[in-house]
Design a protein around this motif. Structure first.
Motif, PDB file in Angstrom:
ATOM      1  N   ALA A  38     -42.374 -15.530  64.009  1.00 29.76           N
ATOM      2  CA  ALA A  38     -41.027 -15.886  63.553  1.00 29.76           C
ATOM      3  C   ALA A  38     -40.167 -14.636  63.572  1.00 29.76           C
ATOM      4  CB  ALA A  38     -41.087 -16.478  62.154  1.00 29.76           C
ATOM      5  N   GLY A  39     -38.925 -14.793  63.975  1.00 31.06           N
ATOM      6  CA  GLY A  39     -37.992 -13.674  64.030  1.00 31.06           C
ATOM      7  C   GLY A  39     -36.924 -13.799  62.967  1.00 31.06           C
ATOM      8  N   PRO A  40     -35.958 -12.881  62.974  1.00 31.06           N
ATOM      9  CA  PRO A  40     -34.933 -12.882  61.945  1.00 31.06           C
ATOM     10  C   PRO A  40     -33.824 -13.918  62.160  1.00 31.06           C
ATOM     11  CG  PRO A  40     -34.560 -11.077  63.453  1.00 31.06           C
ATOM     12  CD  PRO A  40     -35.863 -11.725  63.863  1.00 31.06           C
ATOM     13  N   GLY A  41     -33.662 -14.418  63.385  1.00 37.45           N
ATOM     14  CA  GLY A  41     -32.572 -15.337  63.687  1.00 37.45           C
ATOM     15  C   GLY A  41     -32.875 -16.766  63.299  1.00 37.45           C
ATOM     16  N   ARG A  42     -31.914 -17.625  63.537  1.00 37.37           N
ATOM     17  CA  ARG A  42     -32.053 -19.062  63.267  1.00 37.37           C
ATOM     18  C   ARG A  42     -31.613 -19.821  64.508  1.00 37.37           C
ATOM     19  NH1 ARG A  42     -35.409 -20.264  60.299  1.00 37.37           N
ATOM     20  NH2 ARG A  42     -34.609 -22.364  60.182  1.00 37.37           N
ATOM     21  N   GLY A  44     -29.649 -22.469  66.783  1.00 35.21           N
ATOM     22  CA  GLY A  44     -28.274 -22.942  66.693  1.00 35.21           C
ATOM     23  C   GLY A  44     -28.191 -24.407  66.317  1.00 35.21           C
ATOM     24  N   PRO A  45     -26.983 -24.873  66.028  1.00 37.54           N
ATOM     25  CA  PRO A  45     -26.814 -26.291  65.692  1.00 37.54           C
ATOM     26  C   PRO A  45     -27.159 -27.149  66.909  1.00 37.54           C
ATOM     27  CG  PRO A  45     -24.679 -25.221  65.940  1.00 37.54           C
ATOM     28  CD  PRO A  45     -25.725 -24.154  66.049  1.00 37.54           C
ATOM     29  N   GLY A  46     -27.673 -28.324  66.650  1.00 39.26           N
ATOM     30  CA  GLY A  46     -28.006 -29.227  67.734  1.00 39.26           C
ATOM     31  C   GLY A  46     -29.373 -28.997  68.346  1.00 39.26           C
ATOM     32  N   GLN A  47     -30.135 -28.060  67.805  1.00 43.42           N
ATOM     33  CA  GLN A  47     -31.489 -27.839  68.320  1.00 43.42           C
ATOM     34  C   GLN A  47     -32.369 -29.005  67.894  1.00 43.42           C
ATOM     35  OE1 GLN A  47     -32.649 -25.766  70.404  1.00 43.42           O
ATOM     36  NE2 GLN A  47     -31.350 -23.986  70.370  1.00 43.42           N
ATOM     37  N   ALA A  48     -33.360 -29.277  68.695  1.00 37.21           N
ATOM     38  CA  ALA A  48     -34.288 -30.370  68.417  1.00 37.21           C
ATOM     39  C   ALA A  48     -35.085 -30.086  67.147  1.00 37.21           C
ATOM     40  CB  ALA A  48     -35.231 -30.543  69.599  1.00 37.21           C
ATOM     41  N   GLU A  49     -35.509 -31.155  66.492  1.00 35.62           N
ATOM     42  CA  GLU A  49     -36.310 -30.989  65.272  1.00 35.62           C
ATOM     43  C   GLU A  49     -37.617 -30.273  65.586  1.00 35.62           C
ATOM     44  OE1 GLU A  49     -38.694 -35.079  64.576  1.00 35.62           O
ATOM     45  OE2 GLU A  49     -36.526 -35.230  64.353  1.00 35.62           O
ATOM     46  N   GLU A  50     -38.082 -30.343  66.825  1.00 39.16           N
ATOM     47  CA  GLU A  50     -39.290 -29.631  67.220  1.00 39.16           C
ATOM     48  C   GLU A  50     -39.114 -28.122  67.081  1.00 39.16           C
ATOM     49  OE1 GLU A  50     -39.903 -33.597  69.246  1.00 39.16           O
ATOM     50  OE2 GLU A  50     -38.196 -32.337  68.729  1.00 39.16           O
ATOM     51  N   CYS A  51     -37.881 -27.645  67.211  1.00 36.45           N
ATOM     52  CA  CYS A  51     -37.619 -26.208  67.024  1.00 36.45           C
ATOM     53  C   CYS A  51     -37.920 -25.801  65.587  1.00 36.45           C
ATOM     54  CB  CYS A  51     -36.177 -25.873  67.397  1.00 36.45           C
ATOM     55  SG  CYS A  51     -35.865 -25.946  69.170  1.00 36.45           S
ATOM     56  N   GLU A  52     -37.564 -26.637  64.641  1.00 44.64           N
ATOM     57  CA  GLU A  52     -37.879 -26.356  63.237  1.00 44.64           C
ATOM     58  C   GLU A  52     -39.392 -26.367  63.016  1.00 44.64           C
ATOM     59  OE1 GLU A  52     -35.945 -25.271  60.820  1.00 44.64           O
ATOM     60  OE2 GLU A  52     -34.171 -25.374  62.109  1.00 44.64           O
ATOM     61  N   GLU A  53     -40.082 -27.289  63.691  1.00 46.12           N
ATOM     62  CA  GLU A  53     -41.539 -27.338  63.585  1.00 46.12           C
ATOM     63  C   GLU A  53     -42.168 -26.066  64.147  1.00 46.12           C
ATOM     64  OE1 GLU A  53     -43.565 -31.040  64.742  1.00 46.12           O
ATOM     65  OE2 GLU A  53     -41.561 -31.921  64.846  1.00 46.12           O
ATOM     66  N   ILE A  54     -41.650 -25.604  65.271  1.00 44.82           N
ATOM     67  CA  ILE A  54     -42.154 -24.373  65.885  1.00 44.82           C
ATOM     68  C   ILE A  54     -41.958 -23.199  64.935  1.00 44.82           C
ATOM     69  CG2 ILE A  54     -41.726 -22.677  67.725  1.00 44.82           C
ATOM     70  CD1 ILE A  54     -41.140 -25.096  69.581  1.00 44.82           C
ATOM     71  N   LEU A  55     -40.778 -23.114  64.332  1.00 49.33           N
ATOM     72  CA  LEU A  55     -40.505 -22.016  63.394  1.00 49.33           C
ATOM     73  C   LEU A  55     -41.410 -22.079  62.173  1.00 49.33           C
ATOM     74  CD1 LEU A  55     -36.622 -21.811  63.560  1.00 49.33           C
ATOM     75  CD2 LEU A  55     -38.296 -20.246  64.564  1.00 49.33           C
ATOM     76  N   ALA A  56     -41.652 -23.280  61.672  1.00 49.07           N
ATOM     77  CA  ALA A  56     -42.544 -23.425  60.516  1.00 49.07           C
ATOM     78  C   ALA A  56     -43.964 -22.999  60.881  1.00 49.07           C
ATOM     79  CB  ALA A  56     -42.530 -24.873  60.012  1.00 49.07           C
ATOM     80  N   LEU A  57     -44.431 -23.406  62.053  1.00 52.98           N
ATOM     81  CA  LEU A  57     -45.777 -23.039  62.484  1.00 52.98           C
ATOM     82  C   LEU A  57     -45.907 -21.531  62.690  1.00 52.98           C
ATOM     83  CD1 LEU A  57     -46.426 -25.944  65.021  1.00 52.98           C
ATOM     84  CD2 LEU A  57     -47.693 -25.526  62.898  1.00 52.98           C
ATOM     85  N   CYS A  58     -44.908 -20.930  63.331  1.00 56.07           N
ATOM     86  CA  CYS A  58     -44.952 -19.479  63.577  1.00 56.07           C
ATOM     87  C   CYS A  58     -44.696 -18.689  62.297  1.00 56.07           C
ATOM     88  CB  CYS A  58     -43.944 -19.084  64.655  1.00 56.07           C
ATOM     89  SG  CYS A  58     -44.416 -19.661  66.298  1.00 56.07           S
ATOM     90  N   GLY A  59     -44.057 -19.321  61.317  1.00 49.56           N
ATOM     91  CA  GLY A  59     -43.852 -18.670  60.024  1.00 49.56           C
ATOM     92  C   GLY A  59     -45.151 -18.540  59.245  1.00 49.56           C
ATOM     93  N   GLU A  60     -46.083 -19.475  59.484  1.00 50.05           N
ATOM     94  CA  GLU A  60     -47.390 -19.408  58.822  1.00 50.05           C
ATOM     95  C   GLU A  60     -48.205 -18.241  59.355  1.00 50.05           C
ATOM     96  OE1 GLU A  60     -49.202 -23.155  59.644  1.00 50.05           O
ATOM     97  OE2 GLU A  60     -47.812 -24.270  58.369  1.00 50.05           O
ATOM     98  N   HIS A  61     -48.286 -18.141  60.675  1.00 49.08           N
ATOM     99  CA  HIS A  61     -48.948 -17.022  61.358  1.00 49.08           C
ATOM    100  C   HIS A  61     -48.653 -17.110  62.848  1.00 49.08           C
ATOM    101  CE1 HIS A  61     -52.302 -19.471  62.934  1.00 49.08           C
ATOM    102  NE2 HIS A  61     -52.332 -20.043  61.750  1.00 49.08           N
ATOM    103  N   ARG A  62     -49.020 -16.071  63.569  1.00 49.50           N
ATOM    104  CA  ARG A  62     -48.763 -16.021  65.007  1.00 49.50           C
ATOM    105  C   ARG A  62     -49.388 -17.226  65.707  1.00 49.50           C
ATOM    106  NH1 ARG A  62     -50.389  -9.705  65.796  1.00 49.50           N
ATOM    107  NH2 ARG A  62     -48.455  -8.884  64.923  1.00 49.50           N
ATOM    108  N   ARG A  63     -48.665 -17.741  66.703  1.00 53.37           N
ATOM    109  CA  ARG A  63     -49.148 -18.900  67.462  1.00 53.37           C
ATOM    110  C   ARG A  63     -48.906 -18.651  68.945  1.00 53.37           C
ATOM    111  NH1 ARG A  63     -51.168 -22.969  63.756  1.00 53.37           N
ATOM    112  NH2 ARG A  63     -50.008 -22.628  61.864  1.00 53.37           N
ATOM    113  N   SER A  64     -49.803 -19.171  69.768  1.00 48.99           N
ATOM    114  CA  SER A  64     -49.615 -19.096  71.215  1.00 48.99           C
ATOM    115  C   SER A  64     -48.769 -20.281  71.672  1.00 48.99           C
ATOM    116  CB  SER A  64     -50.958 -19.114  71.936  1.00 48.99           C
ATOM    117  OG  SER A  64     -51.556 -20.388  71.833  1.00 48.99           O
ATOM    118  N   VAL A  65     -48.206 -20.163  72.854  1.00 57.51           N
ATOM    119  CA  VAL A  65     -47.426 -21.255  73.432  1.00 57.51           C
ATOM    120  C   VAL A  65     -48.306 -22.498  73.576  1.00 57.51           C
ATOM    121  CG1 VAL A  65     -46.220 -22.012  75.518  1.00 57.51           C
ATOM    122  CG2 VAL A  65     -45.792 -19.723  74.605  1.00 57.51           C
ATOM    123  N   ALA A  66     -49.545 -22.315  74.021  1.00 59.35           N
ATOM    124  CA  ALA A  66     -50.450 -23.454  74.195  1.00 59.35           C
ATOM    125  C   ALA A  66     -50.714 -24.158  72.864  1.00 59.35           C
ATOM    126  CB  ALA A  66     -51.764 -22.984  74.810  1.00 59.35           C
TER     127      ALA A  66
END
Length: 139
Positions: A38-42, A44-66
């Motif tokens: 997870a990085g410091p940015g957020r 933008g508006p209109g991003q898919a809900e999957e983007c929030e899921e990705i951020l939540a997953l990467c916020g827990e710990h590092r994740r690979s693209v796969a």
């Protein structure tokens, strides 16, 4: 396959198409083994809900693209496109693995490889030799 199964598959395809806004390639060169934090940015508006899921997953710990693609239940290419959008927004960063970490705590951070420079180098090599097979893909 039943008509309901075909309809569900069609709905998944349409959702993936709209999720990526019809794009088929990410803006960043990403491998399935690219690790993200997870990085410091957020996003933008209109991003898919999957983007929030990705951020939540990467916020827990590092994740690979796969791993992200698997957890989202989406094709790897779709995950790469979403990750690329989040990299543009600085909401995700590419993790530099421990192999690049310096042993000297006082070492200058500029001495370590920049992940964006490495990605640009890889993209340039791929353009120069498009028929070459990457080591990670051969096997």
């Amino acid at each position: 396959m039943s008509a309901d199964g075909d309809a569900a598959e069609d709905a998944l395809f349409v959702r993936t198409y709209t999720l990526t806004r019809g794009r088929t390639t990410p803006r960043h060169l990403l491998g399935v083994d690219t690790v993200l934090d997870a990085g410091p940015g957020r996003p933008g508006p209109g991003q898919a809900e999957e983007c929030e899921e990705i951020l939540a997953l990467c916020g827990e710990h590092r994740r690979s693209v796969a791993e992200l693609a698997g957890r989202l239940g989406r094709p790897v290419t779709a995950a790469k496109i979403l990750v690329s959008d989040l990299l543009d927004a600085h909401a995700l960063v590419i993790s530099v693995t421990d192999a690049y970490a310096t042993s000297d705590a006082d070492a200058d951070a500029d001495e370590r490889p920049n992940p964006h420079l490495l990605a640009a180098l890889a993209a340039g090599l791929k353009r120069k030799w498009p028929n070459a097979v990457a080591y990670s893909q051969a096997g």
